[in-house]
Design a protein around this motif. Structure first.
Motif, PDB file in Angstrom:
ATOM      1  N   GLN A   1      29.455  69.908  60.767  1.00  0.00           N
ATOM      2  CA  GLN A   1      30.758  70.429  61.177  1.00  0.00           C
ATOM      3  C   GLN A   1      31.011  71.751  60.454  1.00  0.00           C
ATOM      4  O   GLN A   1      30.369  72.047  59.439  1.00  0.00           O
ATOM      5  CB  GLN A   1      31.868  69.446  60.812  1.00  0.00           C
ATOM      6  CG  GLN A   1      32.037  69.261  59.309  1.00  0.00           C
ATOM      7  CD  GLN A   1      33.261  68.419  58.928  1.00  0.00           C
ATOM      8  OE1 GLN A   1      34.142  68.188  59.746  1.00  0.00           O
ATOM      9  NE2 GLN A   1      33.307  67.979  57.684  1.00  0.00           N
ATOM     10  N   ILE A   2      31.944  72.527  60.990  1.00  0.00           N
ATOM     11  CA  ILE A   2      32.488  73.660  60.240  1.00  0.00           C
ATOM     12  C   ILE A   2      33.970  73.340  60.098  1.00  0.00           C
ATOM     13  O   ILE A   2      34.704  73.306  61.087  1.00  0.00           O
ATOM     14  CB  ILE A   2      32.267  75.003  60.967  1.00  0.00           C
ATOM     15  CG1 ILE A   2      30.767  75.258  61.140  1.00  0.00           C
ATOM     16  CG2 ILE A   2      32.923  76.140  60.185  1.00  0.00           C
ATOM     17  CD1 ILE A   2      30.418  76.565  61.835  1.00  0.00           C
TER      18      ILE A   2
ATOM     19  N   HIS B   1      53.402  54.996  53.954  1.00  0.00           N
ATOM     20  CA  HIS B   1      53.217  53.561  53.705  1.00  0.00           C
ATOM     21  C   HIS B   1      52.577  53.287  52.351  1.00  0.00           C
ATOM     22  O   HIS B   1      52.225  52.146  52.060  1.00  0.00           O
ATOM     23  CB  HIS B   1      52.333  52.956  54.805  1.00  0.00           C
ATOM     24  CG  HIS B   1      52.880  53.187  56.176  1.00  0.00           C
ATOM     25  ND1 HIS B   1      54.044  52.588  56.629  1.00  0.00           N
ATOM     26  CD2 HIS B   1      52.456  53.983  57.185  1.00  0.00           C
ATOM     27  CE1 HIS B   1      54.290  53.004  57.859  1.00  0.00           C
ATOM     28  NE2 HIS B   1      53.352  53.849  58.219  1.00  0.00           N
ATOM     29  N   GLY B   2      52.413  54.348  51.579  1.00  0.00           N
ATOM     30  CA  GLY B   2      51.838  54.167  50.247  1.00  0.00           C
ATOM     31  C   GLY B   2      50.328  54.060  50.244  1.00  0.00           C
ATOM     32  O   GLY B   2      49.731  53.637  49.259  1.00  0.00           O
ATOM     33  N   ARG B   3      49.701  54.455  51.367  1.00  0.00           N
ATOM     34  CA  ARG B   3      48.235  54.392  51.415  1.00  0.00           C
ATOM     35  C   ARG B   3      47.644  55.639  50.766  1.00  0.00           C
ATOM     36  O   ARG B   3      48.136  56.757  51.010  1.00  0.00           O
ATOM     37  CB  ARG B   3      47.756  54.296  52.866  1.00  0.00           C
ATOM     38  CG  ARG B   3      47.888  52.878  53.440  1.00  0.00           C
ATOM     39  CD  ARG B   3      47.317  52.809  54.831  1.00  0.00           C
ATOM     40  NE  ARG B   3      48.169  53.542  55.755  1.00  0.00           N
ATOM     41  CZ  ARG B   3      48.856  52.955  56.762  1.00  0.00           C
ATOM     42  NH1 ARG B   3      48.747  51.673  56.978  1.00  0.00           N
ATOM     43  NH2 ARG B   3      49.611  53.682  57.551  1.00  0.00           N
ATOM     44  N   ASP B   4      46.582  55.435  49.988  1.00  0.00           N
ATOM     45  CA  ASP B   4      45.960  56.570  49.313  1.00  0.00           C
ATOM     46  C   ASP B   4      45.137  57.391  50.302  1.00  0.00           C
ATOM     47  O   ASP B   4      44.300  56.856  51.021  1.00  0.00           O
ATOM     48  CB  ASP B   4      45.038  56.080  48.188  1.00  0.00           C
ATOM     49  CG  ASP B   4      45.827  55.461  47.044  1.00  0.00           C
ATOM     50  OD1 ASP B   4      46.971  55.928  46.814  1.00  0.00           O
ATOM     51  OD2 ASP B   4      45.313  54.528  46.396  1.00  0.00           O
ATOM     52  N   MET B   5      45.402  58.676  50.291  1.00  0.00           N
ATOM     53  CA  MET B   5      44.694  59.611  51.167  1.00  0.00           C
ATOM     54  C   MET B   5      44.136  60.738  50.299  1.00  0.00           C
ATOM     55  O   MET B   5      44.530  60.906  49.154  1.00  0.00           O
ATOM     56  CB  MET B   5      45.657  60.246  52.186  1.00  0.00           C
ATOM     57  CG  MET B   5      46.513  59.276  52.967  1.00  0.00           C
ATOM     58  SD  MET B   5      45.604  58.460  54.287  1.00  0.00           S
ATOM     59  CE  MET B   5      45.291  59.844  55.385  1.00  0.00           C
ATOM     60  N   LEU B   6      43.276  61.535  50.886  1.00  0.00           N
ATOM     61  CA  LEU B   6      42.796  62.714  50.157  1.00  0.00           C
ATOM     62  C   LEU B   6      42.430  63.799  51.145  1.00  0.00           C
ATOM     63  O   LEU B   6      42.193  63.525  52.327  1.00  0.00           O
ATOM     64  CB  LEU B   6      41.577  62.352  49.307  1.00  0.00           C
ATOM     65  CG  LEU B   6      40.376  61.730  50.029  1.00  0.00           C
ATOM     66  CD1 LEU B   6      39.340  62.793  50.356  1.00  0.00           C
ATOM     67  CD2 LEU B   6      39.757  60.643  49.158  1.00  0.00           C
ATOM     68  N   PHE B   7      42.421  65.027  50.655  1.00  0.00           N
ATOM     69  CA  PHE B   7      41.983  66.159  51.480  1.00  0.00           C
ATOM     70  C   PHE B   7      40.498  66.336  51.183  1.00  0.00           C
ATOM     71  O   PHE B   7      40.105  66.551  50.044  1.00  0.00           O
ATOM     72  CB  PHE B   7      42.762  67.428  51.120  1.00  0.00           C
ATOM     73  CG  PHE B   7      42.653  68.508  52.174  1.00  0.00           C
ATOM     74  CD1 PHE B   7      43.789  68.950  52.859  1.00  0.00           C
ATOM     75  CD2 PHE B   7      41.432  69.101  52.485  1.00  0.00           C
ATOM     76  CE1 PHE B   7      43.684  69.952  53.834  1.00  0.00           C
ATOM     77  CE2 PHE B   7      41.334  70.086  53.452  1.00  0.00           C
ATOM     78  CZ  PHE B   7      42.462  70.522  54.130  1.00  0.00           C
ATOM     79  N   SER B   8      39.692  66.242  52.217  1.00  0.00           N
ATOM     80  CA  SER B   8      38.237  66.205  52.053  1.00  0.00           C
ATOM     81  C   SER B   8      37.678  67.409  51.279  1.00  0.00           C
ATOM     82  O   SER B   8      37.818  68.550  51.713  1.00  0.00           O
ATOM     83  CB  SER B   8      37.599  66.163  53.443  1.00  0.00           C
ATOM     84  OG  SER B   8      36.214  66.310  53.341  1.00  0.00           O
ATOM     85  N   PRO B   9      37.005  67.139  50.129  1.00  0.00           N
ATOM     86  CA  PRO B   9      36.317  68.219  49.419  1.00  0.00           C
ATOM     87  C   PRO B   9      34.879  68.385  49.927  1.00  0.00           C
ATOM     88  O   PRO B   9      34.222  69.387  49.682  1.00  0.00           O
ATOM     89  CB  PRO B   9      36.302  67.743  47.962  1.00  0.00           C
ATOM     90  CG  PRO B   9      36.364  66.243  48.034  1.00  0.00           C
ATOM     91  CD  PRO B   9      36.980  65.862  49.355  1.00  0.00           C
ATOM     92  N   THR B  10      34.383  67.388  50.658  1.00  0.00           N
ATOM     93  CA  THR B  10      33.049  67.335  51.247  1.00  0.00           C
ATOM     94  C   THR B  10      33.066  66.076  52.118  1.00  0.00           C
ATOM     95  O   THR B  10      34.088  65.377  52.134  1.00  0.00           O
ATOM     96  CB  THR B  10      31.953  67.288  50.143  1.00  0.00           C
ATOM     97  OG1 THR B  10      30.677  67.118  50.759  1.00  0.00           O
ATOM     98  CG2 THR B  10      32.163  66.150  49.157  1.00  0.00           C
TER      99      THR B  10
ATOM    100  N   MET C   1      30.042  68.567  65.386  1.00  0.00           N
ATOM    101  CA  MET C   1      31.172  67.676  65.638  1.00  0.00           C
ATOM    102  C   MET C   1      32.274  68.034  64.639  1.00  0.00           C
ATOM    103  O   MET C   1      32.157  69.036  63.936  1.00  0.00           O
ATOM    104  CB  MET C   1      30.755  66.205  65.534  1.00  0.00           C
ATOM    105  CG  MET C   1      30.114  65.819  64.231  1.00  0.00           C
ATOM    106  SD  MET C   1      29.627  64.080  64.184  1.00  0.00           S
ATOM    107  CE  MET C   1      31.201  63.250  64.029  1.00  0.00           C
ATOM    108  N   LEU C   2      33.338  67.250  64.589  1.00  0.00           N
ATOM    109  CA  LEU C   2      34.445  67.615  63.697  1.00  0.00           C
ATOM    110  C   LEU C   2      35.076  66.378  63.087  1.00  0.00           C
ATOM    111  O   LEU C   2      35.427  65.440  63.794  1.00  0.00           O
ATOM    112  CB  LEU C   2      35.502  68.412  64.483  1.00  0.00           C
ATOM    113  CG  LEU C   2      36.561  69.131  63.664  1.00  0.00           C
ATOM    114  CD1 LEU C   2      35.959  70.199  62.756  1.00  0.00           C
ATOM    115  CD2 LEU C   2      37.606  69.773  64.581  1.00  0.00           C
ATOM    116  N   MET C   3      35.224  66.408  61.771  1.00  0.00           N
ATOM    117  CA  MET C   3      35.842  65.314  61.026  1.00  0.00           C
ATOM    118  C   MET C   3      37.258  65.720  60.618  1.00  0.00           C
ATOM    119  O   MET C   3      37.549  66.902  60.472  1.00  0.00           O
ATOM    120  CB  MET C   3      35.042  65.044  59.747  1.00  0.00           C
ATOM    121  CG  MET C   3      33.667  64.499  59.989  1.00  0.00           C
ATOM    122  SD  MET C   3      33.808  62.888  60.772  1.00  0.00           S
ATOM    123  CE  MET C   3      32.083  62.384  60.683  1.00  0.00           C
ATOM    124  N   PRO C   4      38.128  64.731  60.364  1.00  0.00           N
ATOM    125  CA  PRO C   4      39.466  65.079  59.890  1.00  0.00           C
ATOM    126  C   PRO C   4      39.427  65.643  58.471  1.00  0.00           C
ATOM    127  O   PRO C   4      38.536  65.294  57.682  1.00  0.00           O
ATOM    128  CB  PRO C   4      40.210  63.733  59.904  1.00  0.00           C
ATOM    129  CG  PRO C   4      39.145  62.701  59.816  1.00  0.00           C
ATOM    130  CD  PRO C   4      37.925  63.278  60.485  1.00  0.00           C
TER     131      PRO C   4
END
Ligand code: ATP
Ligand code: MG
Length: 445
Positions: free
Chosen positions: A134-135, A100-109, A69-72
Motif C-alpha cells: 500500500q501507499i 466505547h473505550g476500545r484501544d486504537m492506534l494510528f498505524s506506524p507500520t 491495496m489499502l489498509m486503514p
C-alpha cells in the motif's frame, strides 16, 4: 496551468525555523505548510510532486508483480497485542481510545494488518508467492520531528509485505524488491545506495537500507567509492527470474557499503585508501526478510502439497515517499532554488512572458502553451503582470527543468529562448523547435 489561476503561495523571506535547504525551499516554493510539529498540509505544488513520486512507486511495484491495496490508518490495538508488539512499540505509537473505550492506534507500520488479511483468506501454497503493498499515511510520534518532511510525524510510506512458502522463495522476494527499488529511485533522478543495515525491532538477518548521499543526511555511512559508478539504467529485468534478480543483487551489494550500525572498521580498512568514503546519507527505503516471526505469532499458515501446515516466510519493504521530496531537493538544488529531475518535476516546462499585454508576446505564449499541452505535456505559463526578474526568480525557485522565455524583441527575429535550469545554458530557436525539443526531452520519461 496558468500561474495567474494557480495557487502558488511563494515566500520571499527565508523561514527562520527551517535548518536545511530542502525544508527552506519547500516552504518558500509554497509546497507545504506546517500544520503542527511534524505534520504538514500539502499545498498544490508539493502535492503534485508527491503524486508523481507515488505514481512512480506504483508503476515499479506493479512491474515487479506486487499488488496494491489499502489498509486503514486507524487500527485496533488487539491485533498488535496478538503479535506482541503493542506494549513494546513505545512512545512513537500514537494510541487513543474510541467512545466505547476500545484501544486504537494510528498505524506506524502494517505488518500485523497485512498478516491478518493474509491469514483470513489464504490457505494453500497454490496462492503463493504473494506480495501485497500500500501507499498510505503513517504516524510515528517522533521525539524530534525536524527537517520538514524528512522526519515528520505524519508521513507517506509505501509498505509492502511478501508471503512465501519457503525461505528460498522469500529471499527471491527480497532480491526482487532490491532490484525494483533501484529502478524506482533512478527514475526519480536519485542515486540511492543499498547498504547493509541493522534490522532493529522488526528483527531478522537480512536487511538493506537505501541511502541518498547528502551532507544533511542523518545517518553516517561508509562505502567503497566504486559503488557510486553503478547504474541500473534501462536494462530489462524479468522479475520472476531468480538468477536475474540475484545477479543484480550481487552487482549492487558486493562492495562495502554500510550504515554506522553495521560498520566494520577492519573490513573497511582493508579497502585501498583512495576508495574509502565516509559520508552522510538520507534513508529513503529499507527492505527486510524476517522469516516466520509474524506468521507464527498470528497463525498465518498454508497447506503444503503433502498436506502439512507451515507458517509462511515473510519480509517487509518500505519507501519513504514524502521523505523523498526532501531527499531529491537535498541532492538537486542550487542557491536560487530547486532543480527537479525530469522524472518528478511538477510541470514539464515553464513559459515566461517578458511583456504581458504585448500582442505578439501574448499570442506566442498562448501558442506555445497550446502546442505543449496538445503533446501531453504540462507547461506552467507565468502570465502575471510582473517584472521579468520576479518571474525568473519564481521559476528558478520552483525548479522546473526547462523554461521558454518569450519577448517582443526575440519574436521580431522569430525566436524564443529555451533555458536549462540545471546548467543555466540558453539557446534561441523558433517556437516550434523549442516545443519539439522539450517534447523530445520528455519522450522517454
Ligand atoms: P528512521 O531510521 O529514519 O527513523 P525507520 O528505519 O524507522 O526510519 P522504516 O520503518 O524503515 O523507517 O520505514 C520505511 C521508510 O519510511 C524509511 O526508509 C524512511 O524513508 C521513511 N520514514 C521513516 N520514518 C519517517 C519519518 N519520521 N518521516 C518521514 N519518513 C520516514
Ligand atoms: Mg528503516
Amino acid at each position: 496551468m496558468r500561474l495567474s489561476r494557480y495557487f502558488l503561495p511563494v515566500l520571499k523571506e527565508t523561514p527562520a525555523e527551517a535548518q536545511i535547504v530542502s525544508h527552506r525551499y519547500m516552504l518558500r516554493a509554497g509546497m507545504i505548510k506546517q500544520a503542527s510539529a511534524g505534520i504538514y498540509s500539502w499545498l498544490p505544488l508539493g502535492f503534485k510532486v508527491l503524486r508523481k513520486l507515488e505514481n512512480i512507486v506504483h508503476e515499479e511495484q506493479v512491474r515487479a508483480g506486487h499488488i496494491p491495496m489499502l489498509m486503514p490508518t486507524l487500527q485496533s490495538a488487539d491485533l498488535w497485542r496478538e503479535s506482541g508488539r503493542y506494549d513494546g512499540y513505545g512512545e512513537e505509537m500514537l494510541r487513543m481510545q474510541d467512545r466505547h473505550g476500545r484501544d486504537m492506534l494510528f498505524s506506524p507500520t502494517a505488518e500485523e494488518m497485512f498478516t491478518d488479511v493474509f491469514r483470513s483468506h489464504v490457505k494453500s501454497y497454490k496462492d503463493l508467492p504473494l506480495t501485497l503493498y500500500q501507499i498510505q499515511w503513517k504516524f510515528r510520534d517522533e521525539i524530534r520531528p525536524r527537517f520538514g518532511v524528512m522526519r515528520g510525524r505524519e508521513f507517506l510510506m509505501k509498505d509492502g509485505y511478501n508471503f512465501d512458502q519457503s525461505k528460498e522463495d522469500a529471499l527471491h522476494a527480497y532480491n526482487r524488491h532490491l532490484v525494483s527499488y533501484l529502478r524506482t529511485y533512478e527514475r526519480m533522478g536519485l542515486q540511492a545506495i543499498p547498504m547493509r543495515a541493522d534490522s532493529g525491532p522488526i528483527g531478522g538477518d537480512y536487511t538493506h537500507e537505501f541511502l541518498v548521499l547528502a551532507e544533511t543526511g542523518e545517518s553516517e555511512v561508509f562505502y567503497d567509492s566504486e559503488i557510486t559508478d553503478l547504474k541500473f539504467g534501462d536494462r530489462e529485468i524479468d522479475f520472476d527470474s531468480v538468477e536475474q534478480c540475484q545477479a543484480v543483487l550481487e552487482e549492487f551489494t558486493s562492495r562495502y557499503a554500510r550504515t554506522d550500525e553495521t560498520h566494520d572498521e577492519a573490513v573497511f580498512n582493508a579497502l585501498p585508501e583512495e576508495r574509502r568514503r565516509v559520508a552522510r546519507g538520507i534513508e529513503v527505503g529499507q527492505i527486510f526478510y524476517f522469516g516466520t516471526q509474524y506468521s507464527e505469532a498470528l497463525g498465518a499458515t498454508v497447506q503444503t502439497p503433502d498436506g502439512t501446515s507451515v507458517p509462511v516466510h515473510m519480509g517487509s519493504h518500505g519507501i519513504g515517499v514524502s521523505r523523498l521530496l526532501g531527499a531529491i531537493i537535498e541532492a538537486s538544488h542550487d542557491d536560487k532554488g530547486i532543480i527537479w529531475p525530469e522524472g518528478v518535476t511538477p510541470f514539464h516546462c515553464g513559459i515566461v512572458n517578458l511583456k504581458q499585454g504585448d500582442e505578439a508576446a501574448d499570442g506566442a505564449c498562448e501558442a506555445l502553451y497550446g502546442s505543449l499541452t496538445a503533446l501531453g505535456l504540462e507547461p506552467l505559463y507565468d502570465d502575471r503582470n510582473e517584472r521579468a526578474g520576479g518571474k525568473f526568480a519564481t521559476m528558478d525557485l520552483i525548479g522546473l527543468p526547462w523554461r521558454i522565455t518569450v519577448g517582443p524583441r526575440g519574436l521580431k527575429n522569430g525566436v524564443v529562448e529555451l533555458t536549462c535550469r540545471r546548467t543555466g545554458e540558453s539557446e534561441e530557436l523558433p517556437p516550434e523547435q523549442a516545443v519539439a525539443k522539450v517534447a523530445e526531452i520528455y519522450a522517454g520519461i
